[in-house]
Motif scaffolding. Structure first.
Motif, PDB file in Angstrom:
ATOM      1  N   ILE A  95      62.272  24.537 -31.552  1.00 20.37           N
ATOM      2  CA  ILE A  95      63.297  23.934 -30.792  1.00 20.37           C
ATOM      3  C   ILE A  95      64.066  24.854 -30.042  1.00 20.37           C
ATOM      4  O   ILE A  95      64.547  24.536 -28.974  1.00 20.37           O
ATOM      5  CB  ILE A  95      64.113  23.170 -31.849  1.00 20.37           C
ATOM      6  CG1 ILE A  95      63.201  21.986 -32.552  1.00 20.37           C
ATOM      7  CG2 ILE A  95      65.584  22.939 -31.295  1.00 20.37           C
ATOM      8  CD1 ILE A  95      63.908  21.265 -33.792  1.00 20.37           C
ATOM      9  N   PRO A  96      64.676  25.868 -30.454  1.00 18.93           N
ATOM     10  CA  PRO A  96      65.308  26.911 -29.644  1.00 18.93           C
ATOM     11  C   PRO A  96      64.382  27.196 -28.243  1.00 18.93           C
ATOM     12  O   PRO A  96      65.357  27.432 -27.507  1.00 18.93           O
ATOM     13  CB  PRO A  96      65.343  28.191 -30.491  1.00 18.93           C
ATOM     14  CG  PRO A  96      65.261  27.952 -31.718  1.00 18.93           C
ATOM     15  CD  PRO A  96      64.527  26.820 -31.760  1.00 18.93           C
ATOM     16  N   HIS A 128      71.109  20.395 -32.855  1.00 18.11           N
ATOM     17  CA  HIS A 128      70.265  21.755 -32.440  1.00 18.11           C
ATOM     18  C   HIS A 128      70.833  22.261 -31.201  1.00 18.11           C
ATOM     19  O   HIS A 128      70.827  23.455 -30.773  1.00 18.11           O
ATOM     20  CB  HIS A 128      68.786  21.384 -32.349  1.00 18.11           C
ATOM     21  CG  HIS A 128      68.176  21.348 -33.868  1.00 18.11           C
ATOM     22  ND1 HIS A 128      68.046  20.126 -34.466  1.00 18.11           N
ATOM     23  CD2 HIS A 128      67.392  22.255 -34.476  1.00 18.11           C
ATOM     24  CE1 HIS A 128      67.416  20.112 -35.609  1.00 18.11           C
ATOM     25  NE2 HIS A 128      66.918  21.432 -35.637  1.00 18.11           N
ATOM     26  N   SER A 129      70.970  21.243 -30.208  1.00 16.30           N
ATOM     27  CA  SER A 129      71.914  21.779 -29.048  1.00 16.30           C
ATOM     28  C   SER A 129      73.047  22.621 -29.260  1.00 16.30           C
ATOM     29  O   SER A 129      73.256  23.649 -28.701  1.00 16.30           O
ATOM     30  CB  SER A 129      71.835  20.305 -27.844  1.00 16.30           C
ATOM     31  OG  SER A 129      70.986  20.131 -27.569  1.00 16.30           O
ATOM     32  N   GLU A 155      65.043  24.279 -26.267  1.00 17.29           N
ATOM     33  CA  GLU A 155      66.475  24.425 -25.688  1.00 17.29           C
ATOM     34  C   GLU A 155      66.600  25.514 -24.611  1.00 17.29           C
ATOM     35  O   GLU A 155      67.488  25.318 -23.662  1.00 17.29           O
ATOM     36  CB  GLU A 155      67.505  24.725 -26.610  1.00 17.29           C
ATOM     37  CG  GLU A 155      67.735  23.549 -27.626  1.00 17.29           C
ATOM     38  CD  GLU A 155      68.553  22.470 -27.115  1.00 17.29           C
ATOM     39  OE1 GLU A 155      69.715  22.644 -26.529  1.00 17.29           O
ATOM     40  OE2 GLU A 155      67.941  21.396 -27.101  1.00 17.29           O
ATOM     41  N   ARG A 168      73.904  24.091 -31.888  1.00 20.42           N
ATOM     42  CA  ARG A 168      73.591  25.465 -32.627  1.00 20.42           C
ATOM     43  C   ARG A 168      73.098  26.600 -31.227  1.00 20.42           C
ATOM     44  O   ARG A 168      73.490  27.615 -31.114  1.00 20.42           O
ATOM     45  CB  ARG A 168      72.459  25.354 -33.212  1.00 20.42           C
ATOM     46  CG  ARG A 168      71.995  26.541 -34.034  1.00 20.42           C
ATOM     47  CD  ARG A 168      70.856  26.274 -35.021  1.00 20.42           C
ATOM     48  NE  ARG A 168      70.331  27.263 -35.878  1.00 20.42           N
ATOM     49  CZ  ARG A 168      68.953  27.667 -36.274  1.00 20.42           C
ATOM     50  NH1 ARG A 168      68.323  26.939 -35.346  1.00 20.42           N
ATOM     51  NH2 ARG A 168      68.671  28.489 -36.935  1.00 20.42           N
ATOM     52  N   HIS A 169      72.399  25.899 -30.291  1.00 22.76           N
ATOM     53  CA  HIS A 169      72.118  26.862 -29.089  1.00 22.76           C
ATOM     54  C   HIS A 169      72.972  27.150 -28.246  1.00 22.76           C
ATOM     55  O   HIS A 169      73.290  28.190 -27.580  1.00 22.76           O
ATOM     56  CB  HIS A 169      70.791  25.748 -28.192  1.00 22.76           C
ATOM     57  CG  HIS A 169      70.245  26.449 -27.325  1.00 22.76           C
ATOM     58  ND1 HIS A 169      69.434  27.594 -27.106  1.00 22.76           N
ATOM     59  CD2 HIS A 169      70.635  26.288 -25.651  1.00 22.76           C
ATOM     60  CE1 HIS A 169      69.366  27.954 -25.834  1.00 22.76           C
ATOM     61  NE2 HIS A 169      70.061  27.262 -25.054  1.00 22.76           N
ATOM     62  N   ASN A 228      72.918  22.960 -39.766  1.00 24.81           N
ATOM     63  CA  ASN A 228      71.759  22.450 -39.044  1.00 24.81           C
ATOM     64  C   ASN A 228      70.664  22.222 -40.149  1.00 24.81           C
ATOM     65  O   ASN A 228      69.912  21.417 -39.978  1.00 24.81           O
ATOM     66  CB  ASN A 228      71.474  23.428 -38.004  1.00 24.81           C
ATOM     67  CG  ASN A 228      70.218  23.183 -37.168  1.00 24.81           C
ATOM     68  OD1 ASN A 228      69.147  23.567 -37.427  1.00 24.81           O
ATOM     69  ND2 ASN A 228      70.228  22.183 -36.343  1.00 24.81           N
TER      70      ASN A 228
END
Lengths: 253, 250
Positions: free
Chosen positions: B224-225, A187-188, B228, A190-191, A217
């Protein structure tokens, strides 16, 4: 005032099975990893240049000279400590702070909650707002570290091809493929790749990267388990060949 | 072919209540709400149930069926065995009004606490221009039908009533994410998400995603975004340094 229902849950399905299976799986793998870490042996096959990912990179004085691809940069470790203790904090940190594993162990080990709509046993809950769980926000640093270690694993896998091709080479290659897919699907990642943007239209390359990583993901859980199990399979294979228990199946040379 | 189904329905009010057993006719193709309506029509005319569209689009008939938060109108009777007892209870997280009807005003209160969309200065409604790729992420969250099953199942408030004051729940953290990802919104949503709406309480165990009848990926695409983004702002010194060095100059 809520509806007065005495039961902890009214679920009639086997809601306890997934957390139980997760707990058993994580426990077994942890025991295997601990045993192999502190064994300090059978991690390098000199004839075929196979190095188990659990000992890569091997950086301390007690490493076998040929297994230390980047040199024995660090002094001998005291007591029962073995070379993997240098890298395991980073690998473990990446997995422990991973958004999938957090879900897995919060449910399976901490029962917070054990399953959806099943009451948790804790009287108080502060989530990830305080120490130590606030440290889960460090996931991206572990992602950076794990990415570097992945590159080293890729180097090891290709370095082993210098003596020919055997089943061990295929195992090492599949291992780095799964590790790469797990790391990229994070996820990191992806961010960082594009998720943090507000205007995808201004960054077409990063938008493309984000869409591709988003597809990976969606399989993050499956990749987390597949890569974790296959690291153990790879390590076991190298250990068996290194100890002379089995012979490597050679295809070329 | 119809059969006689066994139902256990919670009946009562905020002063107390309990599960009552019923045997009621079930016909092929029916959903749980149909059977609840038949109970009303034939045995318990005063049974309270909130419903409206019968099509999974209004979000009114949220309840718990065999312990799982679900819409009554979207749960087919064919998923249960004919000899299985089907237990229907109101949502546990919200105060009960009567029988299957709960008071969901907590959700409206949380909705009000989120500042509205803030367009750029000098841009009037009708003058908003944006690319489709820029609004797609926010549009996923607009599928929400406000059934509040996600907030109902979230253990942060389901198991800890005391957290209600500081936690907006997945539904409204998703609303914050929707605005944060909107290409024209100018408000600072990230700081607010952590300090005012309780994002840090979420431990991403994904129950909100599991129960969403619109299959919105609440955890992966909103929560989650947002976590982040908070990590960008609060816990990433590299981003902080980059902002200090470059953004301030411009």
């Amino acid at each position: 005032m809520r509806a007065q229902i005495a039961q902890r849950t009214l679920r009639t399905d086997r809601w306890w099975l997934p957390p139980l299976a997760t707990f058993a799986g994580l426990l077994l793998i942890s025991i295997y990893a601990a045993v192999r870490t502190f064994m300090g042996d059978h991690y390098w096959v000199d004839e075929y240049r196979y190095l188990t990912p659990m000992y890569s990179p091997c950086l301390t004085e007690e490493c076998l000279p040929n297994a230390a691809h980047f040199g024995r940069l660090l002094p001998e470790l005291p007591g029962f400590l073995t070379p993997p203790v240098i890298i395991i904090p980073f690998l473990l940190g990446f997995r422990v702070t991973c958004y999938y594993y957090r879900k897995a162990y919060y449910r399976a080990a901490w029962m917070s909650p054990p399953a959806c709509a099943v009451a948790e046993p804790h009287a108080k809950y502060t989530g990830e707002t305080r120490f130590p769980l606030i440290a889960q926000n460090l996931h991206r640093y572990f992602f950076y570290a794990a990415s570097l270690l992945l590159l080293i694993n890729v180097y090891d896998a290709f370095y082993a091809f210098s003596t020919g091709i055997g089943l061990g080479n295929i195992v090492l290659l599949v291992n780095v493929g799964l590790l790469a897919a797990y790391t990229l699907s994070c996820h990191s990642c992806r961010h960082i790749a594009g998720g943090r943007l507000k205007h995808f239209s201004k960054h077409p390359v990063r938008y493309w990267a984000w869409t591709q990583i988003s597809k990976l993901n969606a399989k993050h859980m499956q990749l987390a388990w597949a890569s974790l199990i296959f690291v153990c399979v790879t390590d076991l294979y190298v250990a068996l060949v290194a100890s002379g228990t089995i012979a490597d199946l050679r295809f070329v040379n | 072919m119809g059969y006689q189904g066994h139902f256990r329905v919670w009946r009562g009010s905020d002063e107390g209540g309990g599960l009552e057993d019923f045997t009621v006719e079930v016909n092929e193709g029916e959903v749980v709400l149909d059977v609840i309506h038949r109970l009303q029509a034939t045995q318990t005319p005063d049974l309270a149930v909130r419903w409206n569209c019968k099509a999974g689009k209004c979000g009114s008939c949220s309840a718990e069926i065999n312990g799982k938060p679900r819409l009554l109108c979207m749960t087919r009777m064919s998923v249960f065995a004919e000899d299985e007892t089907v237990t229907v209870t109101p949502m546990r997280t919200f105060p009960v009004i009567r029988d299957l009807v709960t008071d969901v005003s907590y959700n409206y209160q949380k909705a009000r606490e989120i500042p509205a969309f803030k367009p750029p200065a000098g841009v009037a409604p009708g003058e908003y221009r944006m690319q489709q790729v820029d609004v797609e992420r926010s549009q996923e969250f607009r599928k929400c039908i406000e059934c509040f099953l996600c907030n109902n199942t979230c253990h942060v408030i389901r198991d800890h009533e005391e957290n209600k004051e500081s936690f907006a729940g997945p539904r409204f953290l998703m609303r914050v994410a929707e605005l944060e990802m909107h290409p024209l919104d100018q408000a600072d949503r990230v700081q607010e998400a952590q300090s005012s709406h309780g994002l840090g309480l979420c431990n991403i165990t994904k129950c909100c995603t599991e129960v969403c009848p619109e299959h919105i990926k609440i955890t992966d695409n909103a929560l989650i975004p947002m976590k982040e983004r908070v990590a960008d702002r609060r816990y990433d010194p590299i981003v902080w340094l980059g902002n200090k060095l470059f953004r301030n100059k411009s």
